[in-house]
Design an enzyme around this catalytic site. Sequence first.
Site: not given
Length: 412
Positions: A17-18, A112, A117, A300, A392
């Site tokens: 995803k990133n 968030c 952030r 993560d 997500r």
Amino acid sequence: MTGGKKLNGEVLISGAKNSALPAMAASLLTRGKSVIRNVPHLRDIETFRLLLQHLGAKVKWTDTNTIEIDTSAVNCFDAPYDLVRTMRASVLVLGPLLAKYGKTKVSLPGGCAIGARPINFHLHGMEQLGGKIKLENGYVDATAGRLAGAHIAFDMPTVTGTENVLMASALAKGKTVIENAACEPEIGDLAGMLRQMGAKISGEGTERIEVTGRAKLKPLEWDVIPDRIETGTFLVAAAITGGEVTVRKCVPNHITALLNKLRESGANVTEGEDWITLKNGGGLKSVDIKTSPYPGFATDMQAQFMALMSLAEGVSVITETVFENRFMHVGELLRMGADITINGNTAVVRGVKSLKGAPVMATDLRASASLIIAGLAAKGDTLVQRIYHIDRGYEKIEKKFEGLGARIKRIS
Ligand code: EPZ
């Protein structure tokens, strides 16, 4: 899900995803058709597709995991609040739009679940490249003539900050040096994309990257790298359930820190070119972890690893150094019978004999992965609510776990 079943078998890892998100942003550096392959079907990818379409680009899935982006008709340069607040990675359009069109209005992402952030490093980088930045009504209003290369030094490594500066400098006049750059594999992937588009880049994957920009870049055609966090998530799930799982289509050396910690805790981990097998006969030992920027232990993976340590033998000290509020999963793990004490950015996890299934609430993407992992090992049933968080960042997660023998289903 109903826990207690060992996971066994093979699972295919999806694209990162990133890496797919910056790839979609990089398409804005050109006017033409870009093709990005190995793109996972995720909510965040859909959100970015909507954002690109809002800017006037045409975006379509041309096969299961391939996206075609036509930016020939881009005619709008703002990223509105209602899109940015659902996905802060939308801020990745800042660098490309400013560099290509000399103007953009991007909503400040706001905080968030895991922290404030801010994006101050992104904005300072744009200013050093010649951008004029105004902050008003919650928006970043940026304008520029042609950007000019600069010598940028980040106060601390920032993944998307490095990505924004990399993309902007690829169209800037002259040379840009980025000091204290992020070293994550996704940075290396983006550098490869920009090089393929015509920029001259060296040093990616180290703290010092040099970019010589071009007046024009070619459209992008790229296969994004496998998702290292999905890889780690399935390995931790195999470890906590005591099974034997092989993850395929992954890059072992993107998660060396995690593999070493899994081995240290007693799991038997073997690896090949694009696969990793984890076998755990049961009874893992507690190990300490401290998250840090790549190549350190990935923030993560912290929540997932904490679930594993809640059933390990001994005491594990987990220190989160990247985000200020990334222990949202602790409260829910406690409800499942874990023994965890938080002290500032440190959590002390005392291994317990077993966890008990419970209804739990997901709060952010990786916390939800941690709750699924705990549920797979817990005695009884676990119901994870608000799984839109998990969608997500994980493609068909319940199908992939079912394929490994888990008793798990989605209750739509
Ligand atoms: C990226 O977020 C990832 N997201 C995150 O993954 C990941 O957790 C994070 O990097 C760290 O590895 C994407 O790549 C889309 P940072 P990013 O800028 O770039 C502070 C997931 O689960 N900071 O490297 O936003 C910041 O507050 C997500 O997929 C500033 O102070 O993270 C944090 O404490 C979650 N000012 C630290 O730096 C800035 O301008 C590192 O953040 C930028 C960052």
